[in-house]
Design a protein around this motif. Structure first.
Motif, short mmCIF file in Angstrom:
data_model
loop_
_atom_site.label_atom_id
_atom_site.label_comp_id
_atom_site.label_asym_id
_atom_site.label_seq_id
_atom_site.Cartn_x
_atom_site.Cartn_y
_atom_site.Cartn_z
N ILE A 176 0.86 -1.19 0.00
CA ILE A 176 0.00 0.00 0.00
C ILE A 176 0.89 1.24 0.00
N GLU A 177 0.79 2.04 -1.03
CA GLU A 177 1.63 3.22 -1.20
C GLU A 177 0.80 4.49 -1.09
N ALA A 178 1.50 5.63 -1.04
CA ALA A 178 0.83 6.92 -0.87
C ALA A 178 -0.04 7.28 -2.05
N SER A 179 0.15 6.65 -3.19
CA SER A 179 -0.63 6.98 -4.39
C SER A 179 -2.12 6.68 -4.21
N LYS A 187 -7.04 3.47 1.46
CA LYS A 187 -6.67 4.80 1.94
C LYS A 187 -6.55 4.81 3.46
N LEU A 188 -7.53 4.21 4.13
CA LEU A 188 -7.48 4.18 5.59
C LEU A 188 -6.32 3.32 6.08
N ARG A 189 -6.06 2.19 5.39
CA ARG A 189 -4.93 1.35 5.79
C ARG A 189 -3.61 2.11 5.67
N PHE A 190 -3.47 2.94 4.62
CA PHE A 190 -2.24 3.71 4.48
C PHE A 190 -2.09 4.70 5.62
N LEU A 191 -3.20 5.35 5.99
CA LEU A 191 -3.14 6.30 7.10
C LEU A 191 -2.78 5.59 8.41
N ILE A 192 -3.31 4.38 8.61
CA ILE A 192 -2.99 3.63 9.83
C ILE A 192 -1.51 3.23 9.82
N ASP A 193 -1.04 2.73 8.68
CA ASP A 193 0.36 2.29 8.61
C ASP A 193 1.32 3.46 8.80
N VAL A 194 0.93 4.66 8.34
CA VAL A 194 1.78 5.84 8.51
C VAL A 194 1.87 6.21 9.98
#
Length: 1195
Positions: free
Chosen positions: A931-934, A1061-1068
């Protein structure tokens, strides 16, 4: 038979039956016989006993249409389709519940009535010479006019058919909201052709002698060639949607909707097209809102324009519409749903939403067709008088003679009381579970419903037919001493089916820690098709599969590998709290192959416990391995394991699943003529095959598990097969050999019947005797133990290690196996001592040791229908991540119940699937997060009508990408897919049996800092494939149509897209701020660490006090009035952020903590005073918020 004593008035219907109908309407079932229905049939009025009445004539003005008759098809059920029979004087009606009714002639006598489809509405009706065609959503049926099925043509579940057109007597075209039109041959009942059309498909079809005319919901009308169906001409009639159109001669007239003020409005201009010049001519303005239109070419080419409210206007297509030509159909406030014109143009029919059918005609003696054939009628029941009896006939039975009863002589069947005694039917005994859990208050006992009987039904069964009641003979009728009765439950408590007990707070006060004291995560069982929870846990604890699916990411909306990776990520993060596989099972339900294999269960099947879970989970095991192999075949898997080095697969299309489980199999078929056919395939698992017991053999021979496994892998069987050399079916010997060894050996044990279970039991006895002989221990043979009798084998803490030789009586499966594939590709399988290593010579010879790592047993329990559990040997890497220790341990996984056990030991009747692993894991924690920022950048909406002007959010720029610790305001809205199931207890309290199934419909994230603080960067409406039963508009703000890609104007995305999108925010590592986020994340199926969640519902909460709504907190602290009519997630997310800022202002500082407690006390005091309701106006000082008071005092 003598009927002189009967009341002649019994033949009439009571007037009360029709009291609810309009006085002007005829009852749907005329109690008297209509002479028009009985042409050519002679009736005897005296024999009928019912006077025959002829309806009074209706006087109509010649040439003017007016109402002739109104009948009720089915009260309250909308009429969805109407059609005049083109062969007989019949009118056909179809309704929204799939029921069809026909009426005869202008008198509208009911002719036939039958059910066409169980649930779907009837969308169009066409008549053939010998039957009637009915089109529903995904089905075409042909029935006789009496209701007998002639043929049934089902289609895919995903289709949505709307139009049916008969091109000739043997061919039909069907179109709908998909990108093709289907041609069906009505003689062979086969699909002959499929013509491609543009999305969104064809909703209306007409035909002339030159073209096929197709009406699209996008507002277009296309003209297509009669032979090739190729597009010839296209008219863009309306900007919104097309409602109806008709063709006559050289004229095409359309009506529809135009896009106005961000919505659809009915257009009162009819578009008229000249088919000679292929262009539009002067539009026709009408005075009603047109929904239907038809040409009625009698004297002139008149048009009939019908509105949904029942207004009807007649006009010429090339002239001006006159207000005087408007008539009104008396629908009594109901909406017109269907309309048709007879072939004779003398009759019109209207169907409304109340179930009424209105027949209009221009003459009282109207005929539907110019030349109709005669209609067949069922003859009425004629009751004749008693025939004359010939006393002199020798064979005349005396039983035909009516004989009066006399009081002097008793009847032969009237037995004296000495020879008979009344025997009342024995009531079934009370369920032991009810007695065990019953609590007595006074003289009344209360117990939860064990739900093992049908609701409100007590089936009575005789003792001979069902021995179930015999088991209850020892059940004590008193609750005293029940805890000490071990025979009430033969299955240990931890192996029983576990259920979640719901309260007013849902799951918040349910103690999951009581069932799971480890740091591993269980899975909740209340979701539909959660029977596969045990197999999901097995796949999770196979390290290469976990790394594979967590590294996998594709563009498919419903990909099981992606969803399994998301679920495994939650299992990784959880610290003992259970997770739910709702998104995975949602995607699982959409896979056509799963439905075709019968893997998708209805709720009723799971609740009744009648499903064969053993066969089901083995089919699921085969399906999931195949599906993961196909889905991951295009991607390179993670190098998370080291194979045994003898796999021959290295093609670019291979998958990690294929390298792990795959085994190249060579299938050879040899005919008696000597011809041999060899083909190679890839198999992912093996199925056990057991030897058949011949008729001469009375006992089962001794076999080891290794021998049976070898014969199952290298299978040899005789069967009939086609021989190309002999050119006929011949007896063929089929053999199977493997060419390599897999890294993971997956086995379906196929213990599905008593025959296989008996084989396992006997083999376990043989193994037990062998151990006795080896150890030279003389142990007396105990009584026969039922496979479900565990009390002698279990302790309070759980299953023991094999502490005594007696316990080996139930053990047949070895804990380790050694497999060897020699140079001649011959397989050798034998048992191996656990922990013993191979010698260098044995390793060089190609020997491989497989250790047992997982088993899936089926727990047999007649009270609950049984359940599936898993025994899993958890490796060191999982313990290292969860507990920081390095050791291996066996665990029992029973949904959310997890317990360590000393060693796997299961009854021989319960085994279903086993997994042996020979792979050595290295660097198993390594996998790339795909999962990337894109995923946060701008994306296209699924809604075709969504425009940039409707955008409610601004996507993040690259310079705004979130960092660890950044604040993000979040709110989500939901819709209901299944309503809650609850029951009232006998003491009046409510008990939730099954919670409502929710689906996320909208997710909003707003910026929590920076110059654009409060501006949303995600505002996604989630498209759903499942049926929504309640949009909860008052609480969610979601309206019907918002989630439909065809008509929605919102930014519509898939759940997977927003989930990423939510997974990326969580991982960040961002921190989410919201109100009631626990429920939001649960429905979205996300697990977020507690230090990443700031929930305002807990910030402003005092212990042992009620939770406070966001609306009240916003009014009290911010003087904001939100959620006045409906909820808006952007507004709620912004408000939660402001409340968090307010909390920081009030709670941080010197003595702020004490001051903040005073603020909370004042908050609760104010809430109790005004009953926690936000005042409508702030004019009264006593009802104003503290912030407004302070602002007034400062001014």
């Amino acid at each position: 038979m003598n009927f002189d004593g009967l009341d002649p008035g019994l033949g009439d219907f009571s007037p009360a039956l029709h009291a609810s109908l309009d006085p002007g309407l005829s009852p749907p079932l005329d109690p008297r016989l209509d002479p028009a229905l009985l042409q050519g049939v002679e009736l005897d009025p005296e024999a009928l006993g019912v006077p025959v009445q002829v309806a009074e004539p209706v006087h109509l003005v010649e040439g003017m249409y007016s109402e002739l008759h109104t009948v009720v098809s089915e009260v309250g059920v909308p009429v969805s389709a109407t059609h005049f029979d083109i062969h007989e004087e019949l009118l056909w009606i179809g309704n929204h519940r799939g029921h069809a009714t026909s009426f005869f002639g202008p008198t509208m006598g009911r002719y036939s009535s039958f059910q066409v489809h169980a649930s779907d509405d009837i969308r169009q009706i066409q008549t053939l010479e010998n039957g009637v065609l009915f089109l529903s959503k995904n089905n075409l049926k042909c029935l006789t006019r009496g209701g007998l099925i002639m043929f049934d043509f089902p289609m895919e579940e995903s289709v949505d058919m709307h139009s049916l057109l008969l091109t000739d007597n043997t061919t039909a075209l069907m179109g709908g909201l998909q990108n093709y039109v289907v041609e069906v041959d009505l003689t062979t009942i086969q699909e002959t052709q499929r013509f491609s059309v543009e999305v969104p498909g064809v909703a209306i079809m007409r035909q002339s002698n030159r073209f096929f005319f197709c009406g699209h919901t996008s507002g277009k009308v296309t003209l297509r060639d009669l032979r090739t169906f190729q597009l010839e001409q296209e008219f863009d009639a309306y900007s919104g949607s097309l409602s109806d159109f008709d063709v006559h001669g050289n004229l095409l007239v359309t009506c529809g909707f135009s896009s106005r003020m961000n919505g659809l409005a009915c257009d009162r201009f009819l578009m008229v097209y000249d088919l000679r010049m292929m262009r539009a001519i002067t539009p026709l303005q009408v005075h009603v809102d047109p929904l239907f239109l038809r040409f009625i070419p009698t004297y002139t080419s008149r048009l009939a324009i019908i509105s949904q409210t029942g207004q009807c206007q007649f006009c010429e297509p090339t002239g001006l519409a006159n207000v005087a030509d408007i008539f009104h159909v008396n629908t009594v406030g109901q909406l017109v749903m269907s309309f048709d014109v007879s072939s004779s143009k003398q009759a019109l029919v209207f169907g409304d939403s109340g179930g009424c059918v209105h027949l209009w005609a221009d003459a009282a003696d109207v005929t539907f067709n110019r030349y109709s054939r005669e209609t067949e009628f069922a003859l009425p029941c004629m009751v004749d008088t008693v025939h004359h009896l010939d006393w002199n006939h020798e064979l005349m039975p005396l039983s035909l003679i009516p004989f009066p009863l006399t009081g002097s002589e008793p009847l032969l069947s009237d037995w004296p009381s000495a020879f008979s005694s009344p025997q009342p039917r024995r009531a079934p005994p009370v369920d032991p579970e009810i007695l065990r859990t019953m609590k007595t208050v006074g003289f009344i006992g209360y117990a939860p419903n064990p739900r093992n009987k049908l609701r409100n039904q007590v089936p009575y069964k005789t003792k001979e037919n069902d021995s179930e009641y015999d088991n209850y003979s020892q059940v004590p009728e008193s609750p005293i001493g029940r805890e000490e009765e071990p025979h009430l439950y033969m299955v240990p408590k931890k192996y029983r089916k576990v259920t979640i007990k719901y309260s007013k707070l849902g799951l918040e006060d349910f103690d999951f820690k009581h069932y799971n004291k480890t740091l591993f995560a269980g899975l909740e069982p209340h979701i539909p098709n959660a029977y596969c929870n045990c197999m999901i846990q097995v796949l999770y604890f196979l390290e290469p599969i976990r790394c594979l699916v967590q590294s996998h990411l594709c563009q498919k909306e419903f990909c099981l590998a992606c969803e399994l990776g998301f679920l495994f990520h939650m299992l990784d993060l959880s610290r003992g709290d259970p997770c739910q596989a709702s998104n995975f099972l949602r995607a699982f339900r959409t896979i056509p192959e799963a439905s075709a294999l019968g893997l998708i269960l209805a709720d009723s099947d799971e609740q009744t416990g009648k499903v064969n879970l053993g066969r089901l989970i083995q089919s699921w095991n085969r399906f999931i391995l195949t599906q993961l192999h196909q889905e991951t075949q295009e991607q390179e898997g993670p190098q998370a394991y080291r194979g045994i080095g003898n796999s021959v697969f290295g093609s670019p299309g291979e998958s990690v699943i294929g390298r792990l489980f795959g085994c190249e199999v060579e299938n050879s078929s040899t005919c008696r003529c000597g011809k041999e056919t060899v083909r190679s395939t890839l198999t992912l698992l093996f199925t056990m095959h057991y030897p058949d017991l011949s008729s001469t053999e009375k006992t089962i021979k001794e076999s080891s598990f290794a021998d049976i496994l070898k014969k199952s892998i290298c299978l040899e069987q005789n069967t009939q097969a086609w021989c190309e050399n002999c050119e006929k079916y011949q007896p063929t010997v089929q053999t199977r050999n493997i060419r390599c060894l897999p890294d993971v050996l997956a086995i379906n044990c196929e213990v599905n019947s008593a025959k296989e279970a008996e084989f396992w039991r006997v083999q376990a006895e043989y193994a037990f005797k062998k151990v006795l002989k080896k150890e030279e221990v003389d142990i007396p043979k105990p009584k026969d133990i039922h496979p479900t009798e565990w009390e002698d084998l279990c302790t309070v803490e759980g299953l023991n290690l094999y502490s005594s030789t007696e316990e080996l009586r139930h053990v047949w499966i070895p804990l380790s196996l050694r497999l060897n594939l020699n140079k001649n590709k011959e397989l050798d399988v034998c048992s191996w001592n656990e922990g013993e290593e191979l010698s260098p010579e044995e390793e060089a010879a190609g020997n491989v040791v497989y250790d047992l790592v997982a088993t899936v047993p089926h727990i047999l329990d007649s009270r609950t229908g049984g359940n599936l559990v898993a025994h899993i040997k958890v490796s060191e890497t999982y313990h290292q991540r969860k507990e920081g220790v390095t050791h291996q341990q066996w665990y029992l996984f029973n949904d959310f119940l997890i317990e360590p056990i000393d060693k796997v030991k299961i009854s021989t009747k319960w085994m279903l699937a086993v997994f042996y692993v020979s792979v050595i894991l290295t660097n198993s924690d390594f996998f790339n997060n795909p999962i990337e920022a894109s995923v946060l950048l701008a994306e296209a909406s699924l809604a075709r009508k969504q425009r940039k002007t409707h955008a409610t959010f601004i996507p993040l720029m690259l310079s705004e990408m979130p960092q660890a610790g950044d604040l993000v305001g979040l709110d989500a809205e939901f819709v209901t897919l299944n309503q809650e199931e609850a029951e009232l207890r006998s003491d009046g309290t409510k008990s939730t049996i099954k919670p409502s199934q929710m689906s996320v419909a909208r997710i909003t994230c707003v910026r929590g800092q920076g110059p654009n603080e409060g501006v949303p960067f995600i505002d996604d409406y989630i498209s759903t494939q499942e049926q929504v039963v309640d949009y909860l508009t008052q609480y969610s703000g979601i309206k019907p149509g918002d989630l439909d890609a065809k008509i929605s104007s919102k930014h519509l995305t898939t759940l997977k897209s927003t989930y990423l999108k939510l997974r990326f925010l969580i991982d960040v590592g961002v921190k989410f701020v919201g109100h009631g986020l626990q429920k939001d994340f649960r429905v979205i199926n996300l697990l977020v660490l507690k230090d990443q969640v700031i929930d305002t519902v807990y910030l402003f909460h005092m212990p042992r006090k009620r939770m406070i709504s966001l609306r009240f907190l916003a009014w009290y602290f911010l003087d904001l009035k939100i959620q006045s009519e409906t909820h808006d997630s952007i507004e709620d997310a912004r408000t939660a952020l402001q409340l968090y800022r307010k909390y920081l202002e009030l709670s941080h500082g010197g003595n702020r903590q004490e001051d903040f407690r005073k603020v909370l006390k004042a908050l609760y005091e104010k809430g109790r005073k005004i009953d926690w309701k936000v005042p409508d106006c702030d004019g009264n000082e006593g009802q104003s918020s503290p912030k407004s008071k302070s602002s007034v005092s400062s001014s």
